[in-house]
Design a protein around this motif. Structure first.
Motif, PDB file in Angstrom:
ATOM      1  N   PHE A 151       0.826  -1.212   0.000  1.00  0.00           N
ATOM      2  CA  PHE A 151       0.000   0.000   0.000  1.00  0.00           C
ATOM      3  C   PHE A 151       0.856   1.255   0.000  1.00  0.00           C
ATOM      4  CE2 PHE A 151       0.539  -0.865   4.587  1.00  0.00           C
ATOM      5  CZ  PHE A 151       0.894   0.375   5.073  1.00  0.00           C
ATOM      6  N   GLU A 152       0.212   2.365  -0.361  1.00  0.00           N
ATOM      7  CA  GLU A 152       0.815   3.689  -0.180  1.00  0.00           C
ATOM      8  C   GLU A 152      -0.133   4.498   0.686  1.00  0.00           C
ATOM      9  OE1 GLU A 152       2.028   5.519  -3.849  1.00  0.00           O
ATOM     10  OE2 GLU A 152       3.359   3.838  -4.340  1.00  0.00           O
ATOM     11  N   PHE A 153       0.431   5.277   1.590  1.00  0.00           N
ATOM     12  CA  PHE A 153      -0.401   6.085   2.489  1.00  0.00           C
ATOM     13  C   PHE A 153       0.208   7.458   2.655  1.00  0.00           C
ATOM     14  CE2 PHE A 153      -1.377   7.563   6.894  1.00  0.00           C
ATOM     15  CZ  PHE A 153      -2.745   7.711   6.733  1.00  0.00           C
ATOM     16  N   LYS A 154      -0.596   8.457   2.373  1.00  0.00           N
ATOM     17  CA  LYS A 154      -0.173   9.825   2.674  1.00  0.00           C
ATOM     18  C   LYS A 154      -1.409  10.639   2.991  1.00  0.00           C
ATOM     19  CE  LYS A 154       2.013  13.982   1.003  1.00  0.00           C
ATOM     20  NZ  LYS A 154       3.118  14.571   0.244  1.00  0.00           N
ATOM     21  N   ASN A 197       0.764  14.832   9.762  1.00  0.00           N
ATOM     22  CA  ASN A 197       1.890  13.973   9.403  1.00  0.00           C
ATOM     23  C   ASN A 197       1.891  13.754   7.892  1.00  0.00           C
ATOM     24  OD1 ASN A 197       3.680  11.863   8.876  1.00  0.00           O
ATOM     25  ND2 ASN A 197       3.497  11.112  10.960  1.00  0.00           N
ATOM     26  N   PRO A 198       2.702  14.539   7.180  1.00  0.00           N
ATOM     27  CA  PRO A 198       2.648  14.504   5.716  1.00  0.00           C
ATOM     28  C   PRO A 198       3.521  13.453   5.047  1.00  0.00           C
ATOM     29  CG  PRO A 198       4.112  16.239   6.425  1.00  0.00           C
ATOM     30  CD  PRO A 198       3.612  15.566   7.679  1.00  0.00           C
ATOM     31  N   THR A 199       4.209  12.603   5.827  1.00  0.00           N
ATOM     32  CA  THR A 199       5.104  11.616   5.205  1.00  0.00           C
ATOM     33  C   THR A 199       4.312  10.617   4.359  1.00  0.00           C
ATOM     34  OG1 THR A 199       6.702  11.792   7.003  1.00  0.00           O
ATOM     35  CG2 THR A 199       6.791   9.786   5.665  1.00  0.00           C
ATOM     36  N   LYS A 200       4.798  10.384   3.165  1.00  0.00           N
ATOM     37  CA  LYS A 200       4.202   9.369   2.298  1.00  0.00           C
ATOM     38  C   LYS A 200       4.839   8.024   2.588  1.00  0.00           C
ATOM     39  CE  LYS A 200       3.552   8.197  -2.596  1.00  0.00           C
ATOM     40  NZ  LYS A 200       3.764   8.694  -3.981  1.00  0.00           N
ATOM     41  N   ILE A 201       4.029   7.042   2.946  1.00  0.00           N
ATOM     42  CA  ILE A 201       4.532   5.694   3.216  1.00  0.00           C
ATOM     43  C   ILE A 201       4.326   4.823   1.971  1.00  0.00           C
ATOM     44  CG2 ILE A 201       4.164   3.589   4.578  1.00  0.00           C
ATOM     45  CD1 ILE A 201       5.484   5.806   6.198  1.00  0.00           C
ATOM     46  N   ILE A 202       5.376   4.165   1.575  1.00  0.00           N
ATOM     47  CA  ILE A 202       5.295   3.219   0.457  1.00  0.00           C
ATOM     48  C   ILE A 202       5.663   1.871   1.042  1.00  0.00           C
ATOM     49  CG2 ILE A 202       6.221   2.634  -1.819  1.00  0.00           C
ATOM     50  CD1 ILE A 202       6.953   5.684  -2.029  1.00  0.00           C
ATOM     51  N   PHE A 203       4.650   1.045   1.239  1.00  0.00           N
ATOM     52  CA  PHE A 203       4.811  -0.160   2.059  1.00  0.00           C
ATOM     53  C   PHE A 203       4.622  -1.417   1.220  1.00  0.00           C
ATOM     54  CE2 PHE A 203       3.720  -3.475   4.994  1.00  0.00           C
ATOM     55  CZ  PHE A 203       4.288  -3.132   6.212  1.00  0.00           C
ATOM     56  N   PRO A 255      -1.954  14.459   4.342  1.00  0.00           N
ATOM     57  CA  PRO A 255      -1.320  15.688   4.824  1.00  0.00           C
ATOM     58  C   PRO A 255      -2.242  16.651   5.568  1.00  0.00           C
ATOM     59  CG  PRO A 255      -1.840  15.913   2.506  1.00  0.00           C
ATOM     60  CD  PRO A 255      -2.341  14.553   2.930  1.00  0.00           C
TER      61      PRO A 255
END
Lengths: 386, 386
Positions: free
Chosen positions: A4-7, B8-14, A9
């Motif tokens: 997944f991707e999660f952002k 929390n604006p960090t984009k997580i690429i999981f 803001p």
């Protein structure tokens, strides 16, 4: 767990007397369009608080955005944005006002033929006009996500839109707003948030242990606080947990890495389009039938929900799963929410076929986490919900 | 629930094979400084994956950032950033490399006398040099927060820093990296994340029902997956839950609206500075004594933790609370983590007084959620931990 991707803001400003912080969030020199709904904010004091916070800004107002934000009304607001050279939108309201504002944020910068294309052609909005929100009705989670649902009466359609350009820059959540919300709306809000969680949870076990527990946490919290708020909306502790639960139910977090369903929403939207039934109540109508119709594919997760959320320890998987559906219906009834279509309209005959045909006409292949709910199966679910 | 702000604006690429997505996240024309630690990434294949993804970028490398990122080493990297006109930082590593990179992101744009001032004067970094991370060691949560801890051997100091300019722009989390992590580091990672949650949870009931349940969710998940990963680090389901739990344990979410403690960290940092004990293990040393010393003020929450996380139903509040401390110690021992200072060093006599004096010298008034743990009380806790 799926990739997944999660952002997300959006800046959340949460708590007592937080509306005044508005003034620090809107850019200086912004030309603001203040958007709201039927005018209840003028009676409950929220409008005055917002006005005070906007004292040093150039502000134009646009009120009258209806529940299930109506396309034709939004086009009028779009005209104001263009003629007045608006640079910032401020939604003061619940999910309908915020969703309508998201449509406007997208439409204001849309260069295509007609803004309705954004919805019909599912155009993802990468950049929208910046906007913030002051939430007056916890329910939809729209204050911390990038999606919206827009209604067009003319064609009896209700369609979704979204994209990374449609996150609010900030959302102000003051739980004190709940004191002035009618009981019916509070019940709708609880139901809406509860169903949002279920749509992202009630599928099949996929090894996403943390996401499951987060989802269960929101459900447990809603079950715990709902009776307290309905009893006394000035109970700040209950109100604050209710408000934060609604936001967390649909800010993207719990759906990451897991299969999601959303068939209940897809079918429910049609009931709102056809009968004008409150969104949350359409979910309450469809969910029990949906879970019974899809019992075999959902029973493992239903049983997990039974054990962890409802503390049901007796019986085998089937027993627990079935008991969980019953518990859910009882919970909804306890909120004063009816769960059968015939309790909302006498004109329900033929609804199953109408909805099924609409889905067929739109070329829908299959709803649900397995994409296997074809229009004819949808008809059966709707009929079970009469 | 207390008022709070959350962004929390960090984009997580999981997920599996996600390192290659790196190339989409770094701006074209960026001049990248690739930062890493002791070089294990060159043995486990991560370095090669990163290099492949960076093919089209101008990249300079800086390896050798040690555990507990050392100020003097970071100053060398800062020199590279300045002489090479670096525009983007990429941390490939665990918490130490990421924390070191955050320091560099702040120091690169700092205009004051000495970058050490950022730490000593607690300067909040509003804007830093942009950076992303590839996480190789789940533990600290640094990949999705804006804080860092930097060590200076010269003065035996370990100090914190942070600010909204220090969120990673993106972080790539591929749970497959766990297959090559030594058991000792996995145990440290579990302990670190577990203790992060406890610091934000083990205080007193404050009516933040959802935050409590989220915290409990992370603890339960760590308890469930830790033995599975230690047994078999290639267990992707366990590894992915472990990795996501570590991130969620310290990305700001569960601390919003609740009192937090952090005394264990404050004291633990001193043990690392004095003896070089692994960060996570210092927390395991201090926590049990801290909870016993502050039993009266924490027992309600300890009992809630006992019931919900450890399923302890027998006894009164005191019994449950005490049993929960024992369960925590057993859990740590099960990970192979010792919980007494004397198990790490023979040179422990006088440590309590040394730490107490350091806190006094720094003008520290009181640690913990009540800000009432004065240096003399800290001495007692440390002594209990011998």
């Amino acid at each position: 767990m799926n990739n997944f991707e999660f952002k997300n803001p959006t800046k959340i400003i949460f708590g007592k007397d937080s509306i005044k912080k508005l003034e620090n969030e809107i850019p200086e020199n912004a030309k603001v369009l203040l958007l709201y709904g039927g005018g209840s904010i003028k009676k409950n004091g929220i409008y005055d608080q917002v006005q005070a916070a906007l004292e040093n800004f150039s502000v134009i107002e646009f009120g009258g955005i209806p529940a299930n934000p109506e396309y034709s009304v939004l086009l009028e607001a779009l005209e104001v944005i263009k003629t007045e050279n608006i640079t910032y939108l401020l939604a003061v309201g619940g999910g309908s006002v915020i969703d309508g504002t998201k449509f406007l944020a997208a439409a204001a910068l849309y260069e295509g033929h007609s803004p309705w294309d954004i919805l019909v052609d599912k155009k993802r909005t990468e950049v929208g006009l910046p906007f913030g929100t002051v939430l007056t009705l916890p329910a939809t989670g729209s204050e911390m996500n990038s999606g919206a649902v827009i209604t067009r009466k003319e064609t009896k359609e209700k369609l979704g839109m979204g994209g990374p350009g449609l996150f609010p820059q900030f959302s102000i959540l003051d739980p004190q707003v709940i004191t002035s919300i009618p009981e019916r709306q509070i019940a709708n809000g609880v139901t809406d948030a509860f169903m949002h969680v279920l749509e992202q949870y009630m599928t099949y076990p996929d090894g996403a242990l943390l996401q499951d527990r987060f989802a269960e946490s929101i459900l447990q919290t809603l079950i715990e606080v709902a009776p307290r708020i309905l009893e006394d909306p000035t109970d700040y502790k209950a109100a604050s947990n209710f408000m934060w639960s609604c936001t967390m139910a649909l800010n993207g977090l719990i759906q990451k890495g897991v299969p999601t369903d959303w068939a209940i929403h897809a079918i429910g939207h049609e009931l709102t389009a056809l009968f004008g039934i409150d969104h949350a109540r359409t979910l309450a109508i469809i969910a029990p039938s949906h879970y019974k119709y899809n019992f075999e594919s959902k029973k493992e997760k239903l049983a997990q929900y039974a054990e962890r959320v409802w503390n049901i320890t007796e019986g085998n998987t089937d027993d627990k799963a079935y008991a969980a559906i019953e518990k859910t219906v009882d919970f909804l009834h306890g909120l004063g929410i009816n769960t059968k279509l015939s309790e909302y309209t006498n004109d329900y005959e033929g609804t199953a076929e109408t909805i099924s045909k609409r889905f067929t006409d739109r070329g829908m292949l299959g709803l649900g986490e397995h994409h296997d709910l074809s229009p004819d199966k949808v008809a059966k679910i709707v009929k079970m919900a009469y």
